[in-house]
Design a protein around this motif. Structure first.
Motif, PDB file in Angstrom:
ATOM      1  N   CYS A 376       0.826  -1.215   0.000  1.00  0.00           N
ATOM      2  CA  CYS A 376       0.000   0.000   0.000  1.00  0.00           C
ATOM      3  C   CYS A 376       0.859   1.262   0.000  1.00  0.00           C
ATOM      4  O   CYS A 376       0.542   2.245  -0.698  1.00  0.00           O
ATOM      5  CB  CYS A 376      -0.928   0.000   1.218  1.00  0.00           C
ATOM      6  N   LEU A 377       1.960   1.257   0.752  1.00  0.00           N
ATOM      7  CA  LEU A 377       2.834   2.428   0.813  1.00  0.00           C
ATOM      8  C   LEU A 377       3.550   2.663  -0.515  1.00  0.00           C
ATOM      9  O   LEU A 377       3.682   3.808  -0.968  1.00  0.00           O
ATOM     10  CB  LEU A 377       3.859   2.261   1.941  1.00  0.00           C
ATOM     11  N   ILE A 378       4.013   1.600  -1.149  1.00  0.00           N
ATOM     12  CA  ILE A 378       4.659   1.752  -2.458  1.00  0.00           C
ATOM     13  C   ILE A 378       3.679   2.319  -3.464  1.00  0.00           C
ATOM     14  O   ILE A 378       4.011   3.206  -4.265  1.00  0.00           O
ATOM     15  CB  ILE A 378       5.236   0.403  -2.936  1.00  0.00           C
ATOM     16  N   VAL A 419      12.883   6.997  -6.223  1.00  0.00           N
ATOM     17  CA  VAL A 419      13.318   5.663  -5.791  1.00  0.00           C
ATOM     18  C   VAL A 419      13.532   5.597  -4.284  1.00  0.00           C
ATOM     19  O   VAL A 419      13.582   4.502  -3.714  1.00  0.00           O
ATOM     20  CB  VAL A 419      14.628   5.234  -6.512  1.00  0.00           C
ATOM     21  N   VAL A 420      13.647   6.749  -3.616  1.00  0.00           N
ATOM     22  CA  VAL A 420      13.998   6.753  -2.193  1.00  0.00           C
ATOM     23  C   VAL A 420      12.942   6.017  -1.365  1.00  0.00           C
ATOM     24  O   VAL A 420      13.262   5.108  -0.589  1.00  0.00           O
ATOM     25  CB  VAL A 420      14.176   8.195  -1.677  1.00  0.00           C
ATOM     26  N   ALA A 421      11.672   6.425  -1.525  1.00  0.00           N
ATOM     27  CA  ALA A 421      10.616   5.842  -0.689  1.00  0.00           C
ATOM     28  C   ALA A 421      10.461   4.335  -0.901  1.00  0.00           C
ATOM     29  O   ALA A 421      10.457   3.575   0.087  1.00  0.00           O
ATOM     30  CB  ALA A 421       9.294   6.570  -0.937  1.00  0.00           C
ATOM     31  N   PRO A 422      10.329   3.832  -2.142  1.00  0.00           N
ATOM     32  CA  PRO A 422      10.181   2.381  -2.309  1.00  0.00           C
ATOM     33  C   PRO A 422      11.358   1.581  -1.753  1.00  0.00           C
ATOM     34  O   PRO A 422      11.163   0.511  -1.165  1.00  0.00           O
ATOM     35  CB  PRO A 422      10.057   2.207  -3.829  1.00  0.00           C
ATOM     36  N   ILE A 423      12.581   2.097  -1.951  1.00  0.00           N
ATOM     37  CA  ILE A 423      13.745   1.376  -1.430  1.00  0.00           C
ATOM     38  C   ILE A 423      13.688   1.289   0.091  1.00  0.00           C
ATOM     39  O   ILE A 423      13.877   0.218   0.684  1.00  0.00           O
ATOM     40  CB  ILE A 423      15.052   2.070  -1.864  1.00  0.00           C
ATOM     41  N   LEU A 424      13.416   2.417   0.738  1.00  0.00           N
ATOM     42  CA  LEU A 424      13.350   2.417   2.203  1.00  0.00           C
ATOM     43  C   LEU A 424      12.196   1.554   2.705  1.00  0.00           C
ATOM     44  O   LEU A 424      12.307   0.896   3.754  1.00  0.00           O
ATOM     45  CB  LEU A 424      13.213   3.852   2.721  1.00  0.00           C
ATOM     46  N   ILE A 425      11.077   1.554   1.975  1.00  0.00           N
ATOM     47  CA  ILE A 425       9.936   0.714   2.377  1.00  0.00           C
ATOM     48  C   ILE A 425      10.308  -0.761   2.309  1.00  0.00           C
ATOM     49  O   ILE A 425      10.019  -1.540   3.237  1.00  0.00           O
ATOM     50  CB  ILE A 425       8.720   1.008   1.472  1.00  0.00           C
ATOM     51  N   ILE A 426      10.964  -1.161   1.220  1.00  0.00           N
ATOM     52  CA  ILE A 426      11.360  -2.564   1.083  1.00  0.00           C
ATOM     53  C   ILE A 426      12.401  -2.935   2.132  1.00  0.00           C
ATOM     54  O   ILE A 426      12.318  -3.996   2.767  1.00  0.00           O
ATOM     55  CB  ILE A 426      11.901  -2.839  -0.342  1.00  0.00           C
ATOM     56  N   VAL A 427      13.396  -2.060   2.345  1.00  0.00           N
ATOM     57  CA  VAL A 427      14.426  -2.337   3.347  1.00  0.00           C
ATOM     58  C   VAL A 427      13.795  -2.464   4.737  1.00  0.00           C
ATOM     59  O   VAL A 427      14.063  -3.428   5.477  1.00  0.00           O
ATOM     60  CB  VAL A 427      15.499  -1.229   3.346  1.00  0.00           C
ATOM     61  N   PHE A 520       4.044  -1.610  -7.715  1.00  0.00           N
ATOM     62  CA  PHE A 520       3.631  -2.794  -6.958  1.00  0.00           C
ATOM     63  C   PHE A 520       4.336  -4.040  -7.493  1.00  0.00           C
ATOM     64  O   PHE A 520       4.843  -4.865  -6.728  1.00  0.00           O
ATOM     65  CB  PHE A 520       2.117  -2.931  -7.070  1.00  0.00           C
ATOM     66  N   ALA A 521       4.376  -4.180  -8.826  1.00  0.00           N
ATOM     67  CA  ALA A 521       5.021  -5.339  -9.448  1.00  0.00           C
ATOM     68  C   ALA A 521       6.511  -5.372  -9.139  1.00  0.00           C
ATOM     69  O   ALA A 521       7.083  -6.425  -8.843  1.00  0.00           O
ATOM     70  CB  ALA A 521       4.802  -5.320 -10.962  1.00  0.00           C
ATOM     71  N   ILE A 522       7.151  -4.202  -9.199  1.00  0.00           N
ATOM     72  CA  ILE A 522       8.591  -4.128  -8.936  1.00  0.00           C
ATOM     73  C   ILE A 522       8.885  -4.445  -7.472  1.00  0.00           C
ATOM     74  O   ILE A 522       9.820  -5.187  -7.150  1.00  0.00           O
ATOM     75  CB  ILE A 522       9.132  -2.748  -9.327  1.00  0.00           C
ATOM     76  N   GLY A 523       8.089  -3.872  -6.544  1.00  0.00           N
ATOM     77  CA  GLY A 523       8.293  -4.130  -5.124  1.00  0.00           C
ATOM     78  C   GLY A 523       8.103  -5.595  -4.768  1.00  0.00           C
ATOM     79  O   GLY A 523       8.911  -6.181  -4.034  1.00  0.00           O
ATOM     80  N   SER A 524       7.045  -6.206  -5.298  1.00  0.00           N
ATOM     81  CA  SER A 524       6.804  -7.619  -5.015  1.00  0.00           C
ATOM     82  C   SER A 524       7.897  -8.492  -5.623  1.00  0.00           C
ATOM     83  O   SER A 524       8.278  -9.515  -5.053  1.00  0.00           O
ATOM     84  CB  SER A 524       5.432  -8.037  -5.551  1.00  0.00           C
ATOM     85  N   VAL A 662      19.503  -5.776  -7.072  1.00  0.00           N
ATOM     86  CA  VAL A 662      19.606  -4.457  -6.437  1.00  0.00           C
ATOM     87  C   VAL A 662      19.548  -3.343  -7.483  1.00  0.00           C
ATOM     88  O   VAL A 662      18.744  -2.408  -7.375  1.00  0.00           O
ATOM     89  CB  VAL A 662      20.903  -4.358  -5.608  1.00  0.00           C
ATOM     90  N   VAL A 663      20.407  -3.435  -8.490  1.00  0.00           N
ATOM     91  CA  VAL A 663      20.450  -2.382  -9.511  1.00  0.00           C
ATOM     92  C   VAL A 663      19.166  -2.384 -10.338  1.00  0.00           C
ATOM     93  O   VAL A 663      18.617  -1.328 -10.668  1.00  0.00           O
ATOM     94  CB  VAL A 663      21.688  -2.560 -10.412  1.00  0.00           C
ATOM     95  N   GLY A 664      18.663  -3.573 -10.668  1.00  0.00           N
ATOM     96  CA  GLY A 664      17.433  -3.665 -11.453  1.00  0.00           C
ATOM     97  C   GLY A 664      16.244  -3.069 -10.738  1.00  0.00           C
ATOM     98  O   GLY A 664      15.404  -2.393 -11.348  1.00  0.00           O
ATOM     99  N   PHE A 665      16.156  -3.286  -9.437  1.00  0.00           N
ATOM    100  CA  PHE A 665      15.066  -2.724  -8.643  1.00  0.00           C
ATOM    101  C   PHE A 665      15.082  -1.198  -8.697  1.00  0.00           C
ATOM    102  O   PHE A 665      14.067  -0.552  -8.964  1.00  0.00           O
ATOM    103  CB  PHE A 665      15.214  -3.223  -7.195  1.00  0.00           C
ATOM    104  N   VAL A 666      16.255  -0.610  -8.492  1.00  0.00           N
ATOM    105  CA  VAL A 666      16.372   0.847  -8.479  1.00  0.00           C
ATOM    106  C   VAL A 666      16.083   1.432  -9.858  1.00  0.00           C
ATOM    107  O   VAL A 666      15.307   2.390 -10.001  1.00  0.00           O
ATOM    108  CB  VAL A 666      17.775   1.270  -8.003  1.00  0.00           C
ATOM    109  N   VAL A 667      16.698   0.870 -10.887  1.00  0.00           N
ATOM    110  CA  VAL A 667      16.529   1.409 -12.240  1.00  0.00           C
ATOM    111  C   VAL A 667      15.086   1.236 -12.715  1.00  0.00           C
ATOM    112  O   VAL A 667      14.530   2.118 -13.390  1.00  0.00           O
ATOM    113  CB  VAL A 667      17.513   0.744 -13.220  1.00  0.00           C
ATOM    114  N   ALA A 668      14.449   0.118 -12.366  1.00  0.00           N
ATOM    115  CA  ALA A 668      13.065  -0.115 -12.784  1.00  0.00           C
ATOM    116  C   ALA A 668      12.124   0.922 -12.185  1.00  0.00           C
ATOM    117  O   ALA A 668      11.239   1.450 -12.873  1.00  0.00           O
ATOM    118  CB  ALA A 668      12.626  -1.522 -12.380  1.00  0.00           C
ATOM    119  N   ILE A 669      12.305   1.230 -10.897  1.00  0.00           N
ATOM    120  CA  ILE A 669      11.465   2.251 -10.254  1.00  0.00           C
ATOM    121  C   ILE A 669      11.702   3.614 -10.897  1.00  0.00           C
ATOM    122  O   ILE A 669      10.762   4.363 -11.192  1.00  0.00           O
ATOM    123  CB  ILE A 669      11.748   2.311  -8.746  1.00  0.00           C
TER     124      ILE A 669
END
Length: 744
Positions: A376-378, A419-427, A520-524, A662-669
């Protein structure tokens, strides 16, 4: 030669005794997978009912029906040719897997699972695209009556795709478990290892669908915008534009079929990973843990069934009033999604307590809750950075007043900040779910024998929580392309201005839900990949130990040159893959630009509206380009982990997967959010801000949107599919990597 049928006994001498099954009278957690089969039937039945609901609406007048038929024919032709191309790949890989199985380097179930997984993924994509191309004209016609009617049709078509994806995935996993356990009477360790290997066929088709569909849709979109809007100065979806049908076809093959295949993969792999981690958490502790082991392996399926039912309930809350604003539309979609999430969370409490019980259930429930909240946050932060209702996109639209360069620079900056918020949410989500499940960060040489395994299972459950309401979250995403098509049909059929206003309102919110869907797809995918990486390491470690290669866990330090080199290779793959897919869009779009210019130049009366363009020529160009260009990126994804492992060893493959994830997650977002913001900034200007349509700011915004098209719909969404695929390939071919590595 490795005897896979004896792997459980050979490598796990302390695994649970076969006859020790938790007796609950009417139910035990081995045959409880029948609940998954029932849930699958319910989901597919709901999808069928929704499809009948859509088909009851009228397609409108003869012209609307003709346009819809052209879009449907183009999408069907593309998907048919894509299936033929993919079938060659699937047959070749199936043969390779059969040979590996004969020589004991793969389990005998892998070739069957590979082929069937790809087939079910293709089926879900086909069904979703079929209903979407049947709902577009019906949505436009319903929108001529009221905004709420248009929303009903478009959203109902989205639920057909989403619940088909959920139903087929539940059916696949549940039937495979029952077959492995009760037909072949396999040990739990062997079931867990097979399950995590069964996703390679699904992953392969998802990559093909994402890349091919993304190239098709953006080649048509870029070509139509550059020549139609910028050069000729005609409106979007103007029937005089030869690329307009191809553009509408692309919305379906990219954003419906491609997204469906992508999230089908995430959904099914989340189950695979959680089942394997459930065994790892309890399967090494002796016979007294037999009951909780089977329970932990079943829990992901039980949670997904509850999430599916919650999603069904949530769909009934998605409706709006006739004079609704875009904000009202967004609120109703949020309401349905949040209600489903709340119900799924509430149901997870008794399910986890009943299934797990004892000292662990509450910690596991917290892990599930964290996954739901993270999703929900992402979605919220993705919406914040991409919706024209918030400052970032409004400021981006204002940058268009000083030209294309400033809006392009602004969009890149916005994407990077997002990218800051999704990364911190996942971490944060990973840390909390890990610790809540009784995990500790003290890693021993035997991951499966420590509390570390409990924490990893908590992360797997967090991914399950995030994806549990896929039935409604994917529907909110998939309705967008239908609304987009409806707007195009309304424009081409010459419907009233009020109809176009309603379809534009639906489409604008569809852009936002599409952006949140990608987030959502990237975070999951990130959470699922963690579980897959651990599964790969565990499987590889046992095989290394079996051939006398020592303890692999002790060699996975970042200071190990092989691990470090693999990390660099994985990071590099993200950029090479992105370059390949973006170049593919560039080449395909150039061919469309030349074709559209040719038709404007050579077809007499086209600009005056007295002659019809050759729509089929643009559809054929996009189809050929997409199918040709999607092959090399997929081959790269197959070859890279195998070649890296054969040269540098299994340690390098672990590094490659980590670097790519790691890199794919950041670049995708970054790509998804930048592209979504550019698109909505353009639509914000088209609503009348900063000079409105036809202004210099509008032309600059169109350029920004054109740059963002391959970001958000081709390269960006393909990356989360890529890093999951790399891990799945590594797991499937792990025996080859371990046995034949040169330096490993």
């Amino acid at each position: 030669m490795l005897d896979w049928m004896k792997l459980g006994i050979k490598l796990y001498p302390n695994y649970i005794n076969e006859g020790d099954v938790l007796d609950m009278g009417f139910l035990n957690f081995e045959n409880a997978y029948l609940i998954g089969v029932v849930g699958a039937v319910v989901a597919l039945l709901f999808a069928f009912i929704q499809s009948r609901k859509v088909m009851k609406f009228s397609e409108g007048n003869e012209k609307m029906q003709k346009i819809a038929a052209s879009i449907r024919a183009g999408a069907g032709a593309y998907l048919k040719r894509q299936f033929k191309t993919v079938s060659i790949f699937f047959i070749a890989v199936t043969i390779i897997l059969v040979v590996l199985a004969i020589f004991g380097l793969a389990t005998p179930f892998i070739p069957v699972a590979f082929f069937l997984g790809g087939l079910l993924s293709q089926l879900s994509a086909f069904i979703g695209m079929r209903i979407a191309t049947s709902a577009n004209a019906r949505t436009a016609n319903a929108a001529s009556e009221s905004l709420n009617s248009g929303l009903k049709v478009a959203f109902a078509s989205g639920t057909v795709l989403s619940f088909t994806v959920v139903g087929l995935a539940l059916l696949d996993v549940s039937i495979w478990f029952l077959v492995l356990r009760f037909v072949f009477n396999l040990e739990p360790v062997y079931i867990a290892q097979n399950m995590v290997m069964f996703g390679v066929g699904v992953a392969a088709f998802a990559l093909f669908a994402r890349v091919g569909g993304g190239i098709f849709t953006k080649a048509a979109d870029v070509g139509a915008d550059l020549v139609g809007k910028v050069e000729a100065g005609i409106p979007e979806d103007d029937p005089r534009n030869p690329a307009v049908i191809a553009d509408n076809v692309g919305d379906n093959v990219g954003d419906v079929a491609g997204m469906g295949a992508d999230l089908y993969e995430s959904y099914i792999k989340a189950m695979h990973a959680a089942i394997a981690l459930g065994f790892a958490a309890f399967g090494f502790r002796g016979s007294e843990y037999i009951g909780i082991m089977w329970a932990a392996m079943f829990l992901p399926v039980g949670l997904f069934v509850a999430g599916m039912l919650s999603s069904v309930i949530g769909t009934f809350f998605i409706r709006t009033k006739e004079n609704a604003t875009q904000s009202d539309l967004l609120k109703t979609l949020r309401k349905g999604t949040y209600i489903a999430a709340a119900l799924a969370t509430l149901s997870a409490w008794p399910i986890t307590r009943f299934v797990i019980g004892g000292e662990y259930w509450f910690g596991f429930f917290i892990s599930i809750l964290i996954g739901v909240l993270a999703g929900c946050l992402i979605a919220y932060f993705t919406e914040y950075f991409t919706s024209a209702h918030y400052k970032p996109t409004k400021k981006l639209a204002a940058a268009a007043e000083t030209g294309a360069a400033t809006i392009v620079i602004g969009g890149i900056s916005l994407g990077m900040k997002s990218v800051v918020a999704p990364i911190l949410i996942i971490v944060g989500g990973v840390v909390v779910s890990f610790l809540a499940a009784s995990g500790t960060f003290s890693i021993t040489s035997e991951i499966g024998s420590s509390s570390f395994a409990l924490g990893l299972y908590g992360i797997g459950l967090s991914a399950i929580g995030m994806l549990s309401t896929l039935g409604i979250t994917l529907a909110c995403d998939a309705y967008g392309p239908v609304a987009d098509n409806a707007g195009g049909i309304a424009e081409m059929a010459g419907l009233g201005a009020e109809v176009r206003e309603r379809t534009d309102a639906l489409d604008s919110i569809g852009n936002t839900t599409a952006a949140t869907g990608k987030g959502f797809a990237i975070g999951s995918a990130a959470l699922t990949s963690l579980g897959l990486v651990v599964s790969f390491v565990n499987i590889a470690a046992r095989q290394v130990e079996a051939i006398g290669g020592g303890n692999l866990y002790e060699r996975l330090s970042i200071t190990n040159p092989a691990v470090l080199l693999g990390t660099f290779i994985g990071a590099m793959l993200i950029f090479v893959f992105s370059a390949m897919t973006m170049s593919a869009v560039q080449r395909a779009a150039m061919s469309i630009v030349h074709e559209v210019r040719r038709q404007f130049r050579e077809i007499t009366g086209l600009m005056e509206g007295t002659a019809e363009p050759d729509y089929k020529a643009c559809v054929d160009l996009c189809t050929k380009s997409a199918l040709r260009e999607m092959v090399m990126p997929t081959i790269l994804a197959v070859v890279a982990p195998i070649l890296t492992g054969l040269i540098l060893g299994v340690e390098a493959v672990v590094g490659l997967i980590a670097g790519a994830t790691v890199v794919g997650f950041v670049v995708a977002i970054f790509m998804a959010n930048a592209g979504g913001a550019w698109d909505n900034a353009k639509k914000y200007i088209e609503s009348g801000e900063h000079g409105g349509k036809g202004s210099d700011a509008h032309k600059a915004a169109v350029i920004g949107d054109t740059v963002g098209d391959p970001f958000k719909d081709t390269s960006g969404p393909s990356l989360n599919t890529l890093f999951k695929f790399l891990t799945t390939v590594a797991i499937t071919f792990v025996a080859i990597i371990v046995h034949w590595s040169i330096f490993g």
